[in-house]
Design a protein around this motif. Structure first.
Motif, PDB file in Angstrom:
ATOM      1  N   GLY A 155      44.331  32.885  38.439  1.00  0.00           N
ATOM      2  CA  GLY A 155      43.819  31.443  38.291  1.00  0.00           C
ATOM      3  C   GLY A 155      44.088  30.234  39.948  1.00  0.00           C
ATOM      4  O   GLY A 155      43.339  29.464  39.963  1.00  0.00           O
ATOM      5  N   VAL A 156      45.158  30.402  40.306  1.00  0.00           N
ATOM      6  CA  VAL A 156      45.245  30.097  41.633  1.00  0.00           C
ATOM      7  C   VAL A 156      44.163  29.883  42.574  1.00  0.00           C
ATOM      8  O   VAL A 156      43.493  28.821  43.283  1.00  0.00           O
ATOM      9  N   ALA A 157      43.608  31.338  42.845  1.00  0.00           N
ATOM     10  CA  ALA A 157      42.708  31.565  43.543  1.00  0.00           C
ATOM     11  C   ALA A 157      41.412  30.642  43.016  1.00  0.00           C
ATOM     12  O   ALA A 157      40.621  30.488  44.546  1.00  0.00           O
ATOM     13  N   GLU A 158      41.397  30.859  41.903  1.00  0.00           N
ATOM     14  CA  GLU A 158      40.054  30.096  41.179  1.00  0.00           C
ATOM     15  C   GLU A 158      40.044  29.111  41.456  1.00  0.00           C
ATOM     16  O   GLU A 158      39.219  27.974  41.888  1.00  0.00           O
ATOM     17  N   ALA A 159      40.937  28.031  41.443  1.00  0.00           N
ATOM     18  CA  ALA A 159      41.749  26.846  41.660  1.00  0.00           C
ATOM     19  C   ALA A 159      41.202  26.064  43.584  1.00  0.00           C
ATOM     20  O   ALA A 159      39.999  25.490  43.503  1.00  0.00           O
ATOM     21  N   VAL A 160      41.784  27.516  44.275  1.00  0.00           N
ATOM     22  CA  VAL A 160      41.450  26.914  45.861  1.00  0.00           C
ATOM     23  C   VAL A 160      39.695  27.459  46.161  1.00  0.00           C
ATOM     24  O   VAL A 160      38.748  26.615  46.745  1.00  0.00           O
ATOM     25  N   LEU A 161      39.021  27.776  45.339  1.00  0.00           N
ATOM     26  CA  LEU A 161      37.310  28.649  45.826  1.00  0.00           C
ATOM     27  C   LEU A 161      36.952  27.802  44.949  1.00  0.00           C
ATOM     28  O   LEU A 161      35.600  26.972  45.687  1.00  0.00           O
ATOM     29  N   THR A 162      37.059  26.471  43.720  1.00  0.00           N
ATOM     30  CA  THR A 162      36.573  25.564  42.934  1.00  0.00           C
ATOM     31  C   THR A 162      36.585  24.843  44.366  1.00  0.00           C
ATOM     32  O   THR A 162      35.442  24.027  45.019  1.00  0.00           O
ATOM     33  N   VAL A 163      38.138  24.493  44.708  1.00  0.00           N
ATOM     34  CA  VAL A 163      37.646  23.527  46.129  1.00  0.00           C
ATOM     35  C   VAL A 163      36.955  23.230  47.293  1.00  0.00           C
ATOM     36  O   VAL A 163      36.439  22.673  47.479  1.00  0.00           O
ATOM     37  N   LEU A 164      36.620  24.668  48.133  1.00  0.00           N
ATOM     38  CA  LEU A 164      36.154  24.573  49.171  1.00  0.00           C
ATOM     39  C   LEU A 164      34.352  24.520  48.619  1.00  0.00           C
ATOM     40  O   LEU A 164      33.665  24.315  48.789  1.00  0.00           O
ATOM     41  N   ASP A 165      34.025  25.140  46.956  1.00  0.00           N
ATOM     42  CA  ASP A 165      32.753  25.272  46.716  1.00  0.00           C
ATOM     43  C   ASP A 165      32.468  23.682  46.776  1.00  0.00           C
ATOM     44  O   ASP A 165      31.180  23.662  47.115  1.00  0.00           O
ATOM     45  N   ARG A 166      33.257  22.631  46.455  1.00  0.00           N
ATOM     46  CA  ARG A 166      33.083  21.926  46.093  1.00  0.00           C
ATOM     47  C   ARG A 166      32.825  21.185  47.235  1.00  0.00           C
ATOM     48  O   ARG A 166      31.966  20.062  47.135  1.00  0.00           O
ATOM     49  N   ASP A 167      33.512  21.330  48.223  1.00  0.00           N
ATOM     50  CA  ASP A 167      33.144  20.651  49.717  1.00  0.00           C
ATOM     51  C   ASP A 167      33.077  21.051  50.387  1.00  0.00           C
ATOM     52  O   ASP A 167      32.097  21.135  51.535  1.00  0.00           O
ATOM     53  N   GLY A 168      32.121  22.219  49.603  1.00  0.00           N
ATOM     54  CA  GLY A 168      30.869  23.028  51.220  1.00  0.00           C
ATOM     55  C   GLY A 168      31.310  23.795  52.320  1.00  0.00           C
ATOM     56  O   GLY A 168      30.734  24.334  52.802  1.00  0.00           O
ATOM     57  N   VAL A 169      32.342  24.814  51.949  1.00  0.00           N
ATOM     58  CA  VAL A 169      33.412  25.177  53.346  1.00  0.00           C
ATOM     59  C   VAL A 169      32.768  26.480  52.715  1.00  0.00           C
ATOM     60  O   VAL A 169      32.869  27.270  51.419  1.00  0.00           O
ATOM     61  N   PRO A 170      31.944  27.368  53.334  1.00  0.00           N
ATOM     62  CA  PRO A 170      31.244  28.845  53.545  1.00  0.00           C
ATOM     63  C   PRO A 170      32.751  29.219  53.017  1.00  0.00           C
ATOM     64  O   PRO A 170      33.742  29.440  53.658  1.00  0.00           O
ATOM     65  N   GLY A 214      55.317  36.851  46.267  1.00  0.00           N
ATOM     66  CA  GLY A 214      56.233  38.189  45.031  1.00  0.00           C
ATOM     67  C   GLY A 214      54.974  38.071  44.467  1.00  0.00           C
ATOM     68  O   GLY A 214      53.515  38.143  44.484  1.00  0.00           O
ATOM     69  N   ALA A 215      55.516  37.632  42.633  1.00  0.00           N
ATOM     70  CA  ALA A 215      54.602  37.854  41.733  1.00  0.00           C
ATOM     71  C   ALA A 215      53.035  37.518  41.808  1.00  0.00           C
ATOM     72  O   ALA A 215      51.611  37.404  42.023  1.00  0.00           O
ATOM     73  N   MET A 216      53.188  35.875  41.537  1.00  0.00           N
ATOM     74  CA  MET A 216      52.012  34.595  42.314  1.00  0.00           C
ATOM     75  C   MET A 216      51.185  34.754  43.761  1.00  0.00           C
ATOM     76  O   MET A 216      50.399  34.924  43.095  1.00  0.00           O
ATOM     77  N   GLY A 217      52.418  34.732  44.511  1.00  0.00           N
ATOM     78  CA  GLY A 217      51.274  34.727  46.177  1.00  0.00           C
ATOM     79  C   GLY A 217      51.133  36.368  46.818  1.00  0.00           C
ATOM     80  O   GLY A 217      49.748  35.606  46.686  1.00  0.00           O
ATOM     81  N   GLY A 218      51.528  36.851  45.475  1.00  0.00           N
ATOM     82  CA  GLY A 218      50.724  38.685  46.334  1.00  0.00           C
ATOM     83  C   GLY A 218      49.388  38.208  45.257  1.00  0.00           C
ATOM     84  O   GLY A 218      48.470  38.851  45.827  1.00  0.00           O
ATOM     85  N   PHE A 238      43.330  37.873  45.440  1.00  0.00           N
ATOM     86  CA  PHE A 238      42.194  37.611  44.984  1.00  0.00           C
ATOM     87  C   PHE A 238      41.104  36.924  45.575  1.00  0.00           C
ATOM     88  O   PHE A 238      40.439  36.666  45.535  1.00  0.00           O
ATOM     89  N   LEU A 239      41.849  35.778  46.648  1.00  0.00           N
ATOM     90  CA  LEU A 239      41.458  34.943  47.971  1.00  0.00           C
ATOM     91  C   LEU A 239      40.483  36.154  48.723  1.00  0.00           C
ATOM     92  O   LEU A 239      39.457  36.336  48.773  1.00  0.00           O
ATOM     93  N   ALA A 240      41.673  37.389  49.351  1.00  0.00           N
ATOM     94  CA  ALA A 240      41.206  38.154  49.196  1.00  0.00           C
ATOM     95  C   ALA A 240      39.521  38.981  49.358  1.00  0.00           C
ATOM     96  O   ALA A 240      38.667  39.127  49.959  1.00  0.00           O
ATOM     97  N   ALA A 241      40.032  38.824  47.922  1.00  0.00           N
ATOM     98  CA  ALA A 241      38.649  39.415  47.030  1.00  0.00           C
ATOM     99  C   ALA A 241      37.379  38.665  47.800  1.00  0.00           C
ATOM    100  O   ALA A 241      36.595  40.027  47.239  1.00  0.00           O
ATOM    101  N   ALA A 242      37.652  37.380  47.502  1.00  0.00           N
ATOM    102  CA  ALA A 242      36.191  36.720  46.853  1.00  0.00           C
ATOM    103  C   ALA A 242      36.099  36.229  48.514  1.00  0.00           C
ATOM    104  O   ALA A 242      34.605  35.438  48.770  1.00  0.00           O
ATOM    105  N   GLY A 243      36.448  37.274  49.778  1.00  0.00           N
ATOM    106  CA  GLY A 243      35.864  36.708  50.670  1.00  0.00           C
ATOM    107  C   GLY A 243      36.668  35.827  52.032  1.00  0.00           C
ATOM    108  O   GLY A 243      36.607  35.721  52.920  1.00  0.00           O
TER     109      GLY A 243
END
Length: 408
Positions: free
Chosen positions: A186-201, A213-217, A222-227
């Protein structure tokens, strides 16, 4: 589901809650002198939801803040098309080192003291310094059915609900429990949503993760998997960085207890820095995923990222957030970004999502993308912070829920 721009009276202009909690208590352990706190911010259908943390230095004010946030998280995920009916928010906290020899005894005595709440009104689970397994074990010794017993009793088929819940918690993905992954997804999707909205490749975007830990890891994974290039990760011992990107999967599979990075397995180009250097490493996104209040007035000027997406609970103080906003940094609040874990628990229990990984992660991604988008649109229209926007949206959804339940 769109909300009105009406600012609810329970929220002050600075975004803080002015309404007192419905119940709160401070407990002192008669054996060790350690203190414990329970805050029920509000009840909906007589129920509240929120984890129990244990850490040295935990305070009533911290637990109060977290309980208020849980009320927002619950309300934000109200969807009339789901079976899940949100609850009020609550939180428990114990001022004790969770790794000390006396920790289990303190936990047991605290839960024994507040047993009526756990048995009837407060559905709880793991948080910083605790595990759901340990809480369940202690509650079993006290004769309580389990940490989610108050909610299970409200369901039409409690046995089927518990079966779904157990099946979901037994799922792992490449050696990591699904229950650990959903929050980071969910956190990674929040990051991706912000980047996508602002046009950051995505291929050029960079991120730093504070806490492994659990959340940070899971977020880093998921961020790395998304590129996204994860260029800095910190643990209690310091920061590991690489401008070309860290080998997140390898770091995860050799991660030590309590989220420690195995520095003996780092790449030749990885560099070691001080712990707070994670804040100032030049990135598009900073994900604070460690403990509460790690970004404050004294160190907020070090934050170099364009966006801060909160994976931990309350990692940025109110004063620091004001300064970040003044400098043009967008903060996606914890009540939005890390709300996937709490929602997934209840989607699974109520039967809104199948116990498998594919369905669970898909629902978390879809829900968080929609929620972040709505929050940012509301903030832009109302000229307020995303945190204030989230609280306004939560208030409107709670009113709809209470109207449906006849509790207004």
């Amino acid at each position: 589901m769109k909300s009105s721009l009406l600012i609810p009276p329970a929220v002050r202009a600075d975004g803080a809650f002015s309404r007192p909690p419905e119940a709160s208590l401070t407990w002192t352990d008669p054996v060790t002198g350690h203190q414990g706190f329970l805050v029920i911010d509000r009840l909906v259908r007589g129920l509240s939801s929120g984890g129990l943390r244990m850490r040295q230095g935990c305070t009533y004010e911290e637990v109060r803040d977290l309980a208020a946030g849980m009320s927002v998280k619950e309300a934000l995920h109200y969807d009339p098309s789901n079976r899940y009916l949100p609850m009020g928010g609550a939180k428990g906290g114990i001022d004790c080192d969770p790794h000390s020899d006396e920790a289990r005894g303190v936990l047991s005595r605290f839960l024994a003291f507040i047993r009526p709440y756990v048995d009837q009104h407060w559905a709880t689970g793991d948080d910083l310094g605790t595990t759901t397994e340990l809480i369940e074990e202690v509650l079993g010794e006290l004769g309580v059915e389990g940490c989610i017993a108050p909610v299970v009793r409200t369901l039409d088929d409690p046995a089927a609900a518990r079966k779904r819940f157990a099946e979901a918690f037994a799922v792992d993905v490449d050696g990591i429990a699904l229950a650990e992954l959903v929050g980071g997804c969910g956190v990674a999707e929040a990051v991706l949503t912000v980047l996508d909205r602002d046009g950051v490749p995505r291929p050029s975007a960079t991120a730093a993760v504070q806490g492994f830990g659990a959340m940070g890891g899971a977020t880093a994974r998921f961020l790395a998997a998304a590129g996204i290039r994860v260029v800095a990760i910190s643990d209690v011992h310091g920061t590991v960085a690489n401008p070309r990107g860290l080998a997140v999967e390898d770091m995860l599979h050799h991660r030590g207890a309590f989220g420690s990075i195995d520095r003996g397995r780092l790449g030749p180009d990885d560099i070691l820095l001080d712990r707070d250097d994670c804040l100032s490493f030049p990135t598009d996104v900073l994900v604070p995923a460690a403990t509460s209040y790690t970004i404050h007035e004294a160190n907020q000027a070090r934050v170099a990222a364009r966006y801060v997406v909160e994976a931990a609970n309350v990692p940025v103080t109110a004063a620091a957030e004001q300064e970040l906003r003044r400098r043009g940094c967008v903060v996606i609040p914890d009540v939005v970004a890390n709300s996937g874990t709490n929602a997934w628990w209840w989607w699974t229990l109520f039967g809104d999502v199948a116990p498998g990984a594919a369905a669970s992660l898909a629902k978390v991604r879809g829900s968080l993308r929609a929620l972040v988008t709505e929050t940012l649109e509301f903030a832009g229209e109302a000229v307020c912070t995303p945190r204030e926007a989230a609280r306004h949206i939560a208030d409107a959804r709670r009113e709809l829920l209470l109207h449906r339940l006849g509790e207004r």
